[in-house]
Design an enzyme around this catalytic site. Structure first.
Site, PDB file in Angstrom:
ATOM      1  CG  ASP A  45      -2.036  -0.999   1.116  1.00  0.00           C
ATOM      2  OD1 ASP A  45      -2.494  -1.237  -0.011  1.00  0.00           O
ATOM      3  OD2 ASP A  45      -2.442  -1.543   2.156  1.00  0.00           O
ATOM      4  N   GLY A  46       2.001   1.179   0.721  1.00  0.00           N
ATOM      5  CA  GLY A  46       2.927   2.320   0.783  1.00  0.00           C
ATOM      6  C   GLY A  46       3.442   2.682  -0.610  1.00  0.00           C
ATOM      7  CG  HIS A  50       6.190   6.256  -2.086  1.00  0.00           C
ATOM      8  ND1 HIS A  50       5.890   5.514  -0.969  1.00  0.00           N
ATOM      9  CD2 HIS A  50       7.232   7.033  -1.738  1.00  0.00           C
ATOM     10  CE1 HIS A  50       6.726   5.818   0.007  1.00  0.00           C
ATOM     11  NE2 HIS A  50       7.546   6.754  -0.431  1.00  0.00           N
ATOM     12  CG  ASN A 122      -4.072   5.710   3.436  1.00  0.00           C
ATOM     13  OD1 ASN A 122      -5.005   5.255   2.785  1.00  0.00           O
ATOM     14  ND2 ASN A 122      -3.002   5.014   3.757  1.00  0.00           N
ATOM     15  CD  GLU A 123      -3.259   8.292   7.305  1.00  0.00           C
ATOM     16  OE1 GLU A 123      -2.211   8.525   6.682  1.00  0.00           O
ATOM     17  OE2 GLU A 123      -3.751   7.158   7.400  1.00  0.00           O
ATOM     18  CB  ALA A 185      -4.272   9.568  23.729  1.00  0.00           C
ATOM     19  CD  GLN A 225       6.878  11.121   9.625  1.00  0.00           C
ATOM     20  OE1 GLN A 225       6.837  11.908  10.569  1.00  0.00           O
ATOM     21  NE2 GLN A 225       6.908   9.831   9.787  1.00  0.00           N
TER      22      GLN A 225
HETATM   23  P1  NAD Z   1       3.533   1.131   5.167  1.00  0.00           P
HETATM   24  O1  NAD Z   1       3.486   1.050   3.698  1.00  0.00           O
HETATM   25  O2  NAD Z   1       4.381   0.176   5.919  1.00  0.00           O
HETATM   26  O3  NAD Z   1       2.031   1.089   5.705  1.00  0.00           O
HETATM   27  C1  NAD Z   1       1.782   0.741   7.006  1.00  0.00           C
HETATM   28  C2  NAD Z   1       0.659  -0.282   7.010  1.00  0.00           C
HETATM   29  O4  NAD Z   1      -0.553   0.385   6.700  1.00  0.00           O
HETATM   30  C3  NAD Z   1       0.827  -1.416   5.988  1.00  0.00           C
HETATM   31  O5  NAD Z   1       0.492  -2.635   6.624  1.00  0.00           O
HETATM   32  C4  NAD Z   1      -0.191  -1.071   4.911  1.00  0.00           C
HETATM   33  O6  NAD Z   1      -0.700  -2.216   4.214  1.00  0.00           O
HETATM   34  C5  NAD Z   1      -1.266  -0.407   5.737  1.00  0.00           C
HETATM   35  N1  NAD Z   1      -2.129   0.489   4.975  1.00  0.00           N
HETATM   36  C6  NAD Z   1      -1.787   1.575   4.245  1.00  0.00           C
HETATM   37  N2  NAD Z   1      -2.874   2.117   3.690  1.00  0.00           N
HETATM   38  C7  NAD Z   1      -3.926   1.353   4.090  1.00  0.00           C
HETATM   39  C8  NAD Z   1      -5.316   1.425   3.881  1.00  0.00           C
HETATM   40  N3  NAD Z   1      -5.847   2.407   3.161  1.00  0.00           N
HETATM   41  N4  NAD Z   1      -6.102   0.492   4.458  1.00  0.00           N
HETATM   42  C9  NAD Z   1      -5.582  -0.485   5.216  1.00  0.00           C
HETATM   43  N5  NAD Z   1      -4.270  -0.617   5.464  1.00  0.00           N
HETATM   44  C10 NAD Z   1      -3.454   0.314   4.916  1.00  0.00           C
HETATM   45  O7  NAD Z   1       4.006   2.542   5.688  1.00  0.00           O
HETATM   46  P2  NAD Z   1       3.995   3.917   4.990  1.00  0.00           P
HETATM   47  O8  NAD Z   1       4.502   3.848   3.618  1.00  0.00           O
HETATM   48  O9  NAD Z   1       4.656   4.872   5.942  1.00  0.00           O
HETATM   49  O10 NAD Z   1       2.440   4.180   4.918  1.00  0.00           O
HETATM   50  C11 NAD Z   1       1.879   5.271   5.511  1.00  0.00           C
HETATM   51  C12 NAD Z   1       0.574   4.818   6.078  1.00  0.00           C
HETATM   52  O11 NAD Z   1       0.829   4.045   7.235  1.00  0.00           O
HETATM   53  C13 NAD Z   1      -0.218   5.990   6.549  1.00  0.00           C
HETATM   54  O12 NAD Z   1      -1.030   6.513   5.518  1.00  0.00           O
HETATM   55  C14 NAD Z   1      -0.999   5.420   7.708  1.00  0.00           C
HETATM   56  O13 NAD Z   1      -2.336   5.112   7.359  1.00  0.00           O
HETATM   57  C15 NAD Z   1      -0.309   4.137   8.065  1.00  0.00           C
HETATM   58  N6  NAD Z   1       0.036   4.223   9.475  1.00  0.00           N
HETATM   59  C16 NAD Z   1      -0.634   3.420  10.333  1.00  0.00           C
HETATM   60  C17 NAD Z   1      -0.391   3.497  11.680  1.00  0.00           C
HETATM   61  C18 NAD Z   1      -1.156   2.592  12.606  1.00  0.00           C
HETATM   62  O14 NAD Z   1      -1.958   1.787  12.099  1.00  0.00           O
HETATM   63  N7  NAD Z   1      -0.993   2.730  13.895  1.00  0.00           N
HETATM   64  C19 NAD Z   1       0.546   4.399  12.192  1.00  0.00           C
HETATM   65  C20 NAD Z   1       1.222   5.200  11.308  1.00  0.00           C
HETATM   66  C21 NAD Z   1       0.954   5.114   9.929  1.00  0.00           C
END
Ligand code: NAD
Length: 266
Positions: A45-46, A50, A122-123, A185, A225
């Site tokens: 997904d990452g 990109h 995503n967000e 939190a 970031q």
């Molecule tokens: P990454 O590619 O390792 O992604 C982190 C995880 O998030 C992976 O397992 C990926 O499959 C999953 N993911 C990403 N988009 C998703 C979606 N729309 N639905 C379900 N799972 C999804 O790391 P990255 O490249 O830094 O990706 C950034 C994303 O990581 C951010 O957009 C954020 O959503 C996610 N993230 C998650 C957490 C958490 O779950 N606590 C914390 C920080 C960031």
């Protein structure tokens, strides 16, 4: 048809990229990284995040498709073994395009009234670098609450299964043009109050976050970031732009949620 491939850049993804490129070129498609009609993301997904940001200026013409070389992804939902099938469908243009809503984040700075506008698939999250985040939250120009806590997350419907879900937010079907504000939190006691629940905002509503004291923040836009200084406000709304995904077979959103989080053996 013109195509580009975004690889996670590991050995397996690069090897698949080379195969896909050869197959697609043999089928008469043209490799064009500048203005592709279809972008194939190979990785996770990452990697698709990109690719989305790389082609952010061309969202109305580019369609994305994701192959996962690790575990099943939300956006990366094709298996490496299916690459030939996928290539044949792409070359026959045997796909529909589906559109998902995006988040628009407008960051206003104190200095010279500067403004940066971002799109997130995503967000976007906001945290304070070293102290509790304190932000006034305005909804449609009315004060809603003063948030104190670790941070806030505003997600899209397709991003609702990512960070938002880990924060206890709702999973929202991408057919809703909406964004969701989720707390990280929050401090809640007799003195400080927040609503303590996720808020789902429809299109044309806006949420503005205004710093109360500190004006330096860590803001994320998907994987990006940003360390921001002298922020005046951050405005979130459903973007006018949408992201386009090439859909080759039915893979309903709820099935994807099931297969990603419950199990994918059945
Ligand atoms: P990454 O590619 O390792 O992604 C982190 C995880 O998030 C992976 O397992 C990926 O499959 C999953 N993911 C990403 N988009 C998703 C979606 N729309 N639905 C379900 N799972 C999804 O790391 P990255 O490249 O830094 O990706 C950034 C994303 O990581 C951010 O957009 C954020 O959503 C996610 N993230 C998650 C957490 C958490 O779950 N606590 C914390 C920080 C960031």
């Amino acid at each position: 048809m013109k195509f580009a491939i975004q690889s996670r850049n590991d050995e397996h993804s690069n090897e698949l990229m080379a195969r896909a490129r050869t197959y697609l070129t043999d089928f008469g498609l043209v490799w064009d990284e500048e203005s592709p009609d279809i972008v194939i993301s190979i990785g996770g997904d990452g990697t698709l995040l990109h690719a989305f940001h790389r082609y952010r200026e061309q969202l109305s013409t580019v369609a994305f498709v994701g192959i996962h070389t690790g575990h099943l992804g939300f956006y990366a939902d094709w298996k490496p073994a299916e690459i030939e099938k996928l290539v044949i469908s792409i070359s026959k243009k045997d796909f529909e395009v589906i559109e998902y809503p995006l988040l628009e984040a407008t960051i206003n700075f104190k200095k010279n009234d500067e403004q940066n506008i971002y799109l997130a698939l995503n967000e976007s999250t906001i945290k304070s670098p070293d102290v509790t985040l304190v932000m006034d939250v305005e909804l449609n120009n009315s004060h809603f609450e003063r948030f104190r806590g670790d941070g806030l997350c505003m997600s899209t419907p397709s991003g609702s299964t990512a960070y938002n879900k880990a924060l206890g937010g709702a999973v929202i079907h991408p057919s809703f043009e909406a964004i969701q504000l989720t707390e990280m939190a929050s401090i809640n006691n007799r003195v400080f109050r927040t609503v303590g629940a996720s808020l789902v905002l429809p299109a044309h509503h806006k949420c503005v976050l205004k710093p109360v004291k500190a004006a330096d923040f860590m803001v994320t836009i998907d994987h990006i970031q940003l360390s921001l200084k002298d922020v005046k406000s951050i405005q979130y709304r459903v973007a006018n732009e949408k992201v386009r995904f090439a859909r080759f077979r039915p893979f309903p959103f709820w099935k994807r949620v099931h297969d990603s989080f419950i199990d994918n053996d059945v």
